[in-house]
Design a protein around this motif. Structure first.
Motif, PDB file in Angstrom:
ATOM      1  N   GLY A   1      15.606   1.675 -16.024  1.00 50.43           N
ATOM      2  CA  GLY A   1      15.346   2.567 -14.903  1.00 50.43           C
ATOM      3  C   GLY A   1      16.632   3.218 -14.410  1.00 50.43           C
ATOM      4  O   GLY A   1      17.643   3.268 -15.133  1.00 50.43           O
ATOM      5  N   CYS A  43      15.250  -3.154 -23.016  1.00 53.07           N
ATOM      6  CA  CYS A  43      14.147  -2.748 -22.132  1.00 53.07           C
ATOM      7  C   CYS A  43      12.833  -2.807 -22.914  1.00 53.07           C
ATOM      8  O   CYS A  43      12.792  -2.439 -24.090  1.00 53.07           O
ATOM      9  CB  CYS A  43      14.394  -1.323 -21.634  1.00 53.07           C
ATOM     10  N   ARG A  95      10.254   7.930 -11.337  1.00 49.79           N
ATOM     11  CA  ARG A  95       9.048   7.488 -10.612  1.00 49.79           C
ATOM     12  C   ARG A  95       8.787   8.371  -9.403  1.00 49.79           C
ATOM     13  O   ARG A  95       7.655   8.554  -8.977  1.00 49.79           O
ATOM     14  CB  ARG A  95       9.225   6.035 -10.163  1.00 49.79           C
ATOM     15  N   ALA A 101      19.170  -5.146 -14.191  1.00 49.51           N
ATOM     16  CA  ALA A 101      18.645  -3.949 -13.512  1.00 49.51           C
ATOM     17  C   ALA A 101      17.163  -3.825 -13.859  1.00 49.51           C
ATOM     18  O   ALA A 101      16.703  -2.793 -14.332  1.00 49.51           O
ATOM     19  CB  ALA A 101      19.424  -2.711 -13.958  1.00 49.51           C
ATOM     20  N   VAL A 102      16.446  -4.925 -13.624  1.00 50.51           N
ATOM     21  CA  VAL A 102      15.064  -5.013 -14.118  1.00 50.51           C
ATOM     22  C   VAL A 102      14.013  -4.582 -13.096  1.00 50.51           C
ATOM     23  O   VAL A 102      12.813  -4.672 -13.347  1.00 50.51           O
ATOM     24  CB  VAL A 102      14.738  -6.448 -14.614  1.00 50.51           C
ATOM     25  N   TRP A 130      10.877   1.402   1.572  1.00 49.88           N
ATOM     26  CA  TRP A 130      10.983   2.819   1.205  1.00 49.88           C
ATOM     27  C   TRP A 130       9.634   3.486   1.441  1.00 49.88           C
ATOM     28  O   TRP A 130       8.783   3.564   0.556  1.00 49.88           O
ATOM     29  CB  TRP A 130      11.427   2.952  -0.255  1.00 49.88           C
ATOM     30  N   LEU A 142       8.819   6.630   2.147  1.00 46.45           N
ATOM     31  CA  LEU A 142       8.683   8.067   1.886  1.00 46.45           C
ATOM     32  C   LEU A 142       7.482   8.450   1.010  1.00 46.45           C
ATOM     33  O   LEU A 142       6.825   9.473   1.282  1.00 46.45           O
ATOM     34  CB  LEU A 142       9.991   8.610   1.314  1.00 46.45           C
ATOM     35  N   PRO A 143       7.149   7.670  -0.038  1.00 44.33           N
ATOM     36  CA  PRO A 143       5.986   8.069  -0.841  1.00 44.33           C
ATOM     37  C   PRO A 143       4.716   8.251  -0.018  1.00 44.33           C
ATOM     38  O   PRO A 143       3.911   9.141  -0.316  1.00 44.33           O
ATOM     39  CB  PRO A 143       5.837   6.923  -1.849  1.00 44.33           C
ATOM     40  N   ASP A 189      16.306  -2.314  -7.478  1.00 40.74           N
ATOM     41  CA  ASP A 189      15.201  -2.879  -6.701  1.00 40.74           C
ATOM     42  C   ASP A 189      15.057  -4.387  -6.864  1.00 40.74           C
ATOM     43  O   ASP A 189      14.470  -5.046  -6.005  1.00 40.74           O
ATOM     44  CB  ASP A 189      13.859  -2.236  -7.147  1.00 40.74           C
ATOM     45  N   ALA A 203      15.112  -0.858  -1.070  1.00 40.20           N
ATOM     46  CA  ALA A 203      14.855  -0.627  -2.493  1.00 40.20           C
ATOM     47  C   ALA A 203      14.603   0.857  -2.673  1.00 40.20           C
ATOM     48  O   ALA A 203      13.530   1.369  -2.355  1.00 40.20           O
ATOM     49  CB  ALA A 203      13.647  -1.440  -2.943  1.00 40.20           C
ATOM     50  N   GLN A 204      15.607   1.564  -3.147  1.00 40.29           N
ATOM     51  CA  GLN A 204      15.516   3.022  -3.248  1.00 40.29           C
ATOM     52  C   GLN A 204      16.392   3.465  -4.403  1.00 40.29           C
ATOM     53  O   GLN A 204      17.448   2.859  -4.664  1.00 40.29           O
ATOM     54  CB  GLN A 204      15.988   3.638  -1.928  1.00 40.29           C
ATOM     55  N   GLY A 205      15.981   4.515  -5.096  1.00 39.48           N
ATOM     56  CA  GLY A 205      16.698   4.931  -6.298  1.00 39.48           C
ATOM     57  C   GLY A 205      18.146   5.321  -6.041  1.00 39.48           C
ATOM     58  O   GLY A 205      19.046   4.946  -6.790  1.00 39.48           O
ATOM     59  N   GLY A 206      18.376   6.086  -4.963  1.00 36.36           N
ATOM     60  CA  GLY A 206      19.739   6.513  -4.663  1.00 36.36           C
ATOM     61  C   GLY A 206      20.643   5.328  -4.348  1.00 36.36           C
ATOM     62  O   GLY A 206      21.810   5.287  -4.757  1.00 36.36           O
ATOM     63  N   LYS A 220      15.196  14.314  -7.012  1.00 34.04           N
ATOM     64  CA  LYS A 220      14.643  13.518  -5.918  1.00 34.04           C
ATOM     65  C   LYS A 220      15.449  12.247  -5.700  1.00 34.04           C
ATOM     66  O   LYS A 220      15.493  11.720  -4.605  1.00 34.04           O
ATOM     67  CB  LYS A 220      13.178  13.194  -6.192  1.00 34.04           C
TER      68      LYS A 220
END
Ligand SMILES: Cc1cc2nc3c(=O)[nH]c(=O)nc-3n(C[C@H](O)[C@H](O)[C@H](O)COP(=O)(O)OP(=O)(O)OC[C@H]3O[C@@H](n4cnc5c(N)ncnc54)[C@H](O)[C@@H]3O)c2cc1C
Length: 386
Positions: free
Chosen positions: A25, A49, A57, A117-118, A166, A168-169, A286, A293-296, A364
């Motif tokens: 990811g 992976c 995502r 980083a799973v 998180w 926002l979704p 995450d 827990a957020q991508g950035g 994003k």
């Protein structure tokens, strides 16, 4: 920075360090690209992976509402481009004493440094209603959209369960639903004190206006309870809707051989090193014990851990990043993207919301290495700070 300058900057031992990265990811790829770009001779990377493609995502919500499928990228292809090895397998356990990971196939991989980083495991927060969990379980939400298009639904509630860091979704899902059917009544129920309050007052006010313009009613409720597929309790009152859709909760990966907290999240210390693992095992994204827990944020964590790994390889970093978890996000609204940024340490001073991009390669997910790599930007540009 040119290739030549890069090499001069790089100092390393004669044998490349074996770095095994588990995951495919944002956090894993950010790490692989940073390590292989900055120290191609000092660090040999193996990325393991169970999936062979990477997809953002964050783009899945638009996809749910009928946009073109989010672009996908081949993990073996990215690894080949980086000069890294790709192993199509998942990590089952870690043997710290012998510095090996055991894969699901039974294979063993040796490492000098291991970067976990799973990610985390989503699960439904409530027994009733529909959980938005794409792509693993897209069916429930797709049926809701079919019913919406067929005119069977007049009202919808979108719920952020307590414990979701998180939210926002849920905002994007609610705005997109309201935009799809002008007569639909849409309510967003969330434990946040105000709309996306984590981004500070200024941004929150702007998001509130976006919701109002988009005809989404906002309800702040610390502990919403979904009681059935059409009813929930919020603030001691009942709220009914033809369909109730909730975000999932997340659980940590609970990796055998690696210390974790009671929810299965891998413990982390300084530099995102896992405590008690001799500065050899790092956890980012995450799946580690982090408040958001957020991508950035996952990308920022990756740069911190990788800087430490590069130090082990004898590579001098031009600047040692400290983890300053700046929150950056893009809220997709019916009128276009809204860029949000704040420093959680002082959100009121740093709160920003604007329709102009606030960072380079403004996907994003704010990921300086991965975002630009996939955008096809050259190495020299990648090295300039964003
Ligand atoms: C609908 C939605 C919208 C979002 N929107 C945004 C947004 O707008 N901005 C933002 O910053 N963030 C957003 N996020 C959050 C963001 O997607 C995550 O924080 C981010 O993906 C975390 O990255 P990660 O690499 O830690 O984990 P993941 O992306 O979950 O990746 C984990 C990887 O590890 C692999 N894996 C799992 N188990 C193993 C194993 N045992 N061995 C090896 N590999 C394994 C998986 O196959 C996967 O490739 C959103 C999330 C969702 C669900």
């Amino acid at each position: 920075m040119t290739d030549r300058e890069l090499r001069l900057w790089t100092h390393h031992d004669s044998r490349p360090r074996k770095v095994v990265i588990a995951g495919g990811g944002v956090a894993a790829l950010e790490s692989a690209i940073m390590l292989r770009t900055l120290a191609p001779e000092a660090v040999a990377v193996t990325l393991a992976c169970p999936e062979t493609t990477f997809r953002w995502r964050a783009e899945r919500i638009a996809e749910s509402y009928g946009a073109d499928p989010a672009s996908s990228h081949s993990l073996p292809g990215i690894c080949a481009g980086l000069g890294a090895e790709f192993v199509h397998d998942s990590l089952s356990a870690v043997r710290r004493e012998t510095r090996e990971v055991v894969m699901r196939s039974g294979a063993e991989l040796e490492y000098d440094e291991l970067l976990l980083a799973v990610g985390a495991h989503p699960y439904p927060a409530f027994e009733s209603g529909v959980t938005y969990h794409r792509p693993a379980d897209a069916g429930g939400f797709d049926e809701v959209l079919d019913d919406l298009d067929d005119g069977f639904i007049e009202s919808m509630a979108f719920v952020v369960p307590p414990g979701v860091s998180w939210p926002l979704p849920a905002y994007e899902l609610a705005l997109a639903a309201a935009a799809r059917r002008p007569e639909l009544s849409v309510t967003l129920v969330t434990p946040e004190p105000g709309p996306l309050a984590m981004f500070g007052a200024r941004a929150s006010e702007t998001v509130g206006q976006v919701l109002a313009t988009g005809r989404v009613a906002f309800v702040s409720e610390p502990a919403p309870q979904v009681e059935s597929g059409v009813a929930l309790r919020a603030g001691g009152k009942w709220l009914t809707a033809d369909r109730v859709v909730s975000l999932p909760l997340l659980a940590g990966p609970r990796i055998p051989g690696v210390p974790c907290d009671e929810n299965g999240y891998t413990l982390i210390g300084e530099h995102h090193a896992v405590p008690g693992c001799d500065d050899r095992i790092f956890a980012v994204g995450d799946g580690c014990a982090t408040p958001i827990a957020q991508g950035g944020i996952a990308a920022q964590q990756a740069t911190v851990a990788c800087t430490r790994i590069l130090e082990h390889a004898g590579v001098q970093s031009p600047a040692t990043p400290t983890l300053e978890p700046v929150l950056r996000a893009v809220l997709t609204t019916p009128d276009g993207p809204l860029y949000l940024r704040s420093d959680p340490e002082s959100p009121e001073l740093t709160s920003e919301a604007t329709t102009s991009p606030l960072w380079a390669a403004p996907g994003k997910v704010a990921s300086p290495w991965l975002g630009r790599y996939l955008a096809g930007t050259g190495r020299a540009e990648i090295l300039q700070p964003t």
